[in-house]
Design an enzyme around this catalytic site. Sequence first.
Site, PDB file in Angstrom:
ATOM      1  CB  SER A 155     -58.461 109.237 -54.224  1.00 14.65           C
ATOM      2  OG  SER A 155     -59.278 110.257 -53.670  1.00 14.65           O
ATOM      3  CD  GLU A 158     -62.196 102.499 -53.290  1.00 17.63           C
ATOM      4  OE1 GLU A 158     -62.877 102.577 -54.322  1.00 17.63           O
ATOM      5  OE2 GLU A 158     -62.611 101.949 -52.255  1.00 17.63           O
ATOM      6  CB  CYS A 159     -59.646 105.244 -47.903  1.00 20.31           C
ATOM      7  SG  CYS A 159     -59.846 106.136 -46.333  1.00 20.31           S
ATOM      8  N   GLY A 160     -57.561 103.603 -47.050  1.00 17.71           N
ATOM      9  CA  GLY A 160     -56.562 102.791 -46.361  1.00 17.71           C
ATOM     10  C   GLY A 160     -55.595 102.129 -47.319  1.00 17.71           C
TER      11      GLY A 160
END
Length: 449
Positions: A423, A329-331
């Site tokens: 994502s 996720e993200c980071g």
Amino acid sequence: MGAAIENAARCAAVLVAAPASGQGKTTVAAALARLHARQGRRVRAFKCGPDFLDPQWLALASGQSVDSLDLWINGESDCRARLHAAARDSDLIVVEGVMGLFDGQPSAADLARRLRLPVLAVIDAGSMAGTFGALVHGLKSYEADLPWAGVLANRVASERHGAMLQGALRERSDWLGGLPKGAQFSLPERHLGLVGSAELEDALARIDAAADALAATPLGQMAPADLPQAMFDAVAQASVPRLLEGRRIAIARDAAFAFIYPANVQVLEAMGARCVFFSPLAGDALPDCDALWLPGGYPELHAGALSVRDDLRAQLAAHVAQGRPVWAECGGMMALFEELVDAQGQVHAMWGLLPGRTVMQRRLAGLGPQQLVLESHTLRGHTFHYSTCQSPLQPSTRSARPGMPPAPDAGEALYVHGPVRASYFHAWFASSPEAVAQLFSAAAQARHG
């Protein structure tokens, strides 16, 4: 109706709100929670809307984990259930609002009205006098059915200034006091919000200083029985399907991967998974696991330390080569690309499980609620990031705004690369355990990879 009333739980409760961001909501909410917690009272704190940083401060202040409450992401039933459970075991519930009281859809005011949470307004009064009264009147009366607790002035310059603010109120009973300007209890910020409490050696001292200042106000001198009370009905909750029975899930957790909803871990455990944590920054090896979760955080601030973890890079490659799932996720996704370009333009070699790079920007690149459909199951969540992604990978699908279908030029890309799913989208796992099972299940990866 009778059963709901019999099972209702009553508790002192306030929703700490403000006319805008930056007024001092987190400081006041943390100070109130800390003031009562250090007096031996049981305090539960919550955060309105999706957030990973403010809850760290509230958890430090209250001594309890902090869940998010969002009428769309959680759903009203989930919000009610969490508040009811907290009210049964607590002396005080403190909910920190989000942005301005009426900002967003749903807003903090929507949550207050639906769940009958009395609103404690915090207003930065540092540059005002009589207008303070107009602001309070507007917040209180803009929606006729808004539960109301009172107002606390923040950054009050002097005793005389405080008297002017109090005198500006149409109803003197609204006055719950004022906090002075205080560098000793200011909470530092950076590009994604507040600095995490674990990053500051004096974090608790800052909260204690704010609690000490609050103790001198009418609000701070109230016992829980004197504070506004709320009644929370019991809500029947569906059982969580044990779709991850016996699976061992490794979760990265440190300053680079700190954006973890405690409720998400609880969902994984309720689904039958065993969660094991490790710290890439501390030099930990990847634990023996069936699946891996790399949460969001600040890899851009720790890119140098992450880039030299050649041992972990090899362990991750071996994990993927064995077809074991990864949800990033993200980071967490940023760490998996080949390169990360930080805010100073420095290029860092990352872990290379995904082709391409992420580049830090000065402006927000994504913000707001999102939903991600995996087959027929919909995960709800949000996005909030400053970096952009440059990759030859084509998105498998995209997230979308609430109620909107995925579109090629909107939402966040879901990248699928072997057993890796990645994502910018932050998922609220309780919204669809079935979709979560697809992210962490080898069988699902084999079917849909």
